[in-house]
Write an enzyme that holds these catalytic residues in place. Structure first.
Site, PDB file in Angstrom:
ATOM      1  N   CYS A 111     -64.476 -40.452  46.100  1.00  0.00           N
ATOM      2  CA  CYS A 111     -65.045 -39.435  47.076  1.00  0.00           C
ATOM      3  C   CYS A 111     -66.479 -39.724  47.539  1.00  0.00           C
ATOM      4  CB  CYS A 111     -65.181 -38.120  46.330  1.00  0.00           C
ATOM      5  SG  CYS A 111     -63.512 -37.475  45.719  1.00  0.00           S
ATOM      6  N   HIS A 251     -69.985 -33.679  49.655  1.00  0.00           N
ATOM      7  CA  HIS A 251     -68.548 -33.789  49.325  1.00  0.00           C
ATOM      8  C   HIS A 251     -68.105 -32.478  48.999  1.00  0.00           C
ATOM      9  CE1 HIS A 251     -64.910 -35.037  47.917  1.00  0.00           C
ATOM     10  NE2 HIS A 251     -64.875 -34.986  46.639  1.00  0.00           N
ATOM     11  N   ASN A 281     -60.073 -30.633  49.227  1.00  0.00           N
ATOM     12  CA  ASN A 281     -60.680 -32.002  48.998  1.00  0.00           C
ATOM     13  C   ASN A 281     -59.825 -33.273  49.547  1.00  0.00           C
ATOM     14  OD1 ASN A 281     -61.975 -34.237  47.661  1.00  0.00           O
ATOM     15  ND2 ASN A 281     -61.554 -33.436  45.631  1.00  0.00           N
TER      16      ASN A 281
END
Ligand code: COA
Length: 324
Positions: A111, A251, A281
């Protein structure tokens, strides 16, 4: 000399999966997902590969830029869901957009991949090796998701975001970047196979080893502190403080993590960009997707100070300060 973000772009697959749709697949419910993660929907790539998503995001960037694909000198794709182990997804993207004068490669920092890739492109530009670069975060996480595991399948989505970085003599662009990694925590989040440790096999498939495994709770606890501290490091290098930040793009892993970071550093409310509700996500794609959304919504404007920060498997964390 600095590297400035001169255009942003994104692409989301057409298919949308709502929380209510997920109720039909696993034992979950809309209220739990919204309360515990902030997610309301996610996009799913049905017949598209990661490079197709990435190329569409790159084309969106080029459409908003004065440069054409033949002017592009470097393409970096940050992804944990490459089209195939070999060759790099970035080469498929290069071919799709016709950027044959560029060199191209992939990076994997989960990520944190987009901020890591941004730092690499920044270094190439500042050193004078290239004049510009397209940096892409692209994922098709739905393809490595165990759709019988409610603790992971409600969290992830597919999509791609991209930016064009260009060399500038102005005091604009990337002011600082800080990257961290800690390989002592590789068991917190992983996809065990296929790889050299566990090659593709019937057993790996039957055991579900080809899917994301995550210790969500432990990861959650480490995220807020790490993101806040790496953000301070990046701001210190830029000679700034949290009060100087116009927009924070974190993020998008969990709205409770983003809000927790924002509370800790005093950037709550409007100044924190939230897209997890609509995108879920998407790993390396969340920050460039959120960035393009914020630019298109007219939030981020010329001269604004934008703080990027991320946290990913297992473990990587990073931050960058950008003057738009
Ligand atoms: N629907 C309904 N209930 C669910 C569920 C779902 N989709 N998933 C888990 N639950 C249940 C659990 O079984 C547990 O039930 P129990 O108390 O009866 O045992 C309860 O909800 C709490 O589970 P827990 O795992 O503690 O939830 P959580 O509040 O930690 O939320 C995550 C789970 C994954 C959303 C959260 O931990 C998270 O976001 N972690 C960080 C993810 C991350 O940053 N990853 C790395 C970077 S991408």
């Amino acid at each position: 000399m600095r590297a400035k973000i001169t255009a942003t772009g994104s692409y989301l697959p057409r298919k949308v999966l709502s929380n209510v749709d997920l109720e039909k697949i696993v034992d979950t419910n809309d209220e739990w997902i919204k309360q515990r993660t902030g997610i309301e929907m996610r996009h799913i790539a049905e017949n598209e590969s990661t490079s197709e998503l990435a190329a569409k995001a790159a084309e969106d960037v080029l459409n908003k830029s004065a440069l054409s694909s033949s002017n592009i000198e470097l393409i970096i794709v940050a992804t944990v869901t490459p089209d195939q182990p070999l060759p790099a997804t970035a080469l498929f993207v290069q071919n799709k957009i016709g950027a044959y004068n560029a060199f191209a490669f992939d990076i994997n920092a989960a990520c944190s991949g987009f901020v890591y890739a941004l730092s690499i492109a920044n270094a190439y530009i500042v050193s004078g090796m290239v004049k510009n670069a397209i940096v892409i975060g692209a994922e098709t996480l739905s393809k490595i998701t165990d759709w019988t595991d409610r603790s992971t399948c409600v969290i992830f989505g597919d999509g791609a975001g991209a930016v064009l970085l260009e060399r500038t003599e102005e005091d604009k662009g990337i002011l600082s970047v800080v990257l961290h990694a800690d390989g002592r925590y590789t068991d917190l989040m992983m996809v065990p196979a296929p790889g050299s440790k566990m090659p593709c096999s019937k057993k790996a498939i039957e055991n579900g080893d080809i899917y994301i495994k995550m210790k969500g709770n432990e990861t959650f606890k480490m995220a807020i502190r790490s993101i806040a501290s790496v953000s301070k490091e990046a701001l210190d290098i830029a000679g700034m403080d949290f009060k100087d930040v116009d927009w924070m793009i974190s993020h998008q892993a969990n709205k409770r993590i983003i809000d927790g970071v924002a509370r800790r550093v005093g950037l709550e409310g409007e100044r924190s960009i939230i897209t997890i509700d609509k995108h879920a996500n998407t790993a390396a794609a969340t920050i460039p997707l959120a960035m393009d959304w914020a630019v298109e919504m007219g939030k981020i404007k010329e001269g604004d100070i934008v703080l990027l920060n991320s946290f990913g498997a297992s473990l990587t964390w990073s931050a960058a300060v950008v003057r738009w």
